[in-house]
Design a protein around this motif. Structure first.
Motif, PDB file in Angstrom:
ATOM      1  N   LYS A 120      51.749  33.370  43.727  1.00  0.00           N
ATOM      2  CA  LYS A 120      50.683  33.514  44.719  1.00  0.00           C
ATOM      3  C   LYS A 120      49.384  32.830  44.276  1.00  0.00           C
ATOM      4  O   LYS A 120      48.294  33.390  44.399  1.00  0.00           O
ATOM      5  CB  LYS A 120      50.424  34.991  45.035  1.00  0.00           C
ATOM      6  CG  LYS A 120      51.626  35.781  45.488  1.00  0.00           C
ATOM      7  CD  LYS A 120      52.370  35.160  46.675  1.00  0.00           C
ATOM      8  CE  LYS A 120      51.520  34.889  47.868  1.00  0.00           C
ATOM      9  NZ  LYS A 120      52.017  35.400  49.127  1.00  0.00           N
ATOM     10  N   ASP A 220      50.289  37.868  53.030  1.00  0.00           N
ATOM     11  CA  ASP A 220      49.328  37.923  51.931  1.00  0.00           C
ATOM     12  C   ASP A 220      47.928  37.749  52.502  1.00  0.00           C
ATOM     13  O   ASP A 220      47.615  36.713  53.092  1.00  0.00           O
ATOM     14  CB  ASP A 220      49.640  36.818  50.914  1.00  0.00           C
ATOM     15  CG  ASP A 220      48.745  36.870  49.683  1.00  0.00           C
ATOM     16  OD1 ASP A 220      47.748  37.612  49.682  1.00  0.00           O
ATOM     17  OD2 ASP A 220      49.050  36.156  48.714  1.00  0.00           O
ATOM     18  N   HIS A 248      49.676  40.381  47.856  1.00  0.00           N
ATOM     19  CA  HIS A 248      49.202  39.360  46.931  1.00  0.00           C
ATOM     20  C   HIS A 248      49.687  39.568  45.497  1.00  0.00           C
ATOM     21  O   HIS A 248      49.465  38.699  44.655  1.00  0.00           O
ATOM     22  CB  HIS A 248      47.664  39.337  46.954  1.00  0.00           C
ATOM     23  CG  HIS A 248      47.065  38.201  46.194  1.00  0.00           C
ATOM     24  ND1 HIS A 248      47.379  36.880  46.449  1.00  0.00           N
ATOM     25  CD2 HIS A 248      46.176  38.186  45.157  1.00  0.00           C
ATOM     26  CE1 HIS A 248      46.713  36.101  45.610  1.00  0.00           C
ATOM     27  NE2 HIS A 248      45.983  36.861  44.812  1.00  0.00           N
TER      28      HIS A 248
END
Length: 270
Positions: A120, A220, A248
């Motif tokens: 991420k 996210d 996230h």
């Protein structure tokens, strides 16, 4: 100098194996967030854990707003850690902004890194309407974000953490992230947030020559889907894996999926 670096970044060396994995946490987190990965890999790899200055168990006295006004200082810390531990040819796993820490470090001393793994990660969180780049935040949203942090940091942290974590049916995950966010000094947290949420490392991506895995997933708050795809197009030796995860911090919310992606990549490129 050696002990100073180890104390500064609260360095831990675990596991055993010929190959070394370095795990670097993201904003508001700390090395304990990698515990599921440590459990999965420590019987096969040597593992290096550390906390960025201003986070977790790092030496907060080592923090300077001048030095840490950009991501380059965190990359310098990483390279100093590698020098201290005589590390080369490692596998670096970076969450969120630590992906860019890895990019900058690998551009300076590529011999230190055999592969990079981004969980991420993002080269820029701020939207860029002129180029059509979607980072996830408008300027107005960021200004409101910083104002909320500055006015009541702990209230902001308790509200932001579950939104960033996602997975509302598992509130303990958001509570854990709120705890690590709240353990930061508010002045450091705000300064680091301003650094991260306003950096732009898009032009560095094509210069990265180290093979890279981009672990991506949906839903996210901070890093929307187009960001992973953007990085996969811009990094010359990149491969993207999409996993079934939300939020996230998938290394906490969906650790098996993250571990499987890392394992698959390392075996495929061994």
């Amino acid at each position: 100098m050696g002990q100073a670096i180890r104390k500064r970044n609260n360095v831990q060396v675990l596991g055993s194996g010929r190959d070394t994995l370095i795990f670097a946490h993201g904003f508001g987190s700390e090395q304990s967030a990698w515990r599921h990965q440590v459990k999965a890999f420590q019987d096969r790899y040597r593992i290096i854990l550390f906390d960025h200055v201003g986070c977790g168990g790092s030496d907060f006295n080592a923090y300077s707003p001048q030095r840490y006004s950009g991501v380059h200082a965190y990359a310098e810390d990483l390279l100093e850690l590698c020098e201290e531990l005589k590390l080369s040819d490692t596998i670096f796993v970076g969450h969120s902004f630590s992906g860019m820490v890895g990019v900058l470090a690998a551009m300076v001393e590529p011999r230190r890194f055999r592969q990079l793994v981004f969980v991420k990660s993002t080269p820029r969180l701020l939207d860029d309407p002129e180029s059509g780049y979607v980072g996830g935040f408008s300027r107005a949203e960021l200004d409101a974000f910083f104002d909320a942090m500055a006015s009541s940091y702990h209230t902001w942290a308790s509200g932001f953490a579950p939104l960033a974590m996602g997975n509302p049916e598992r509130p303990e995950l958001g509570q854990e992230f709120a705890r690590t966010l709240s353990s930061m000094r508010p002045d450091i947290a705000l300064a680091l947030a301003r650094t991260i949420f306003q950096y732009d490392h898009r032009l560095d991506l094509p210069r990265l020559k180290v093979p890279t895995l981009i672990i991506h997933s949906g839903e996210d708050l901070a890093v929307p889907n187009p960001v992973g795809e953007y990085m996969a197009r811009r990094i010359p030796l990149a491969r993207m894996m999409t996993i079934a995860a939300r939020g996230h911090l998938p290394h906490l919310s969906a650790p098996e999926a993250v571990n499987r992606a890392i394992d698959t990549y390392l075996h495929a490129t061994a």
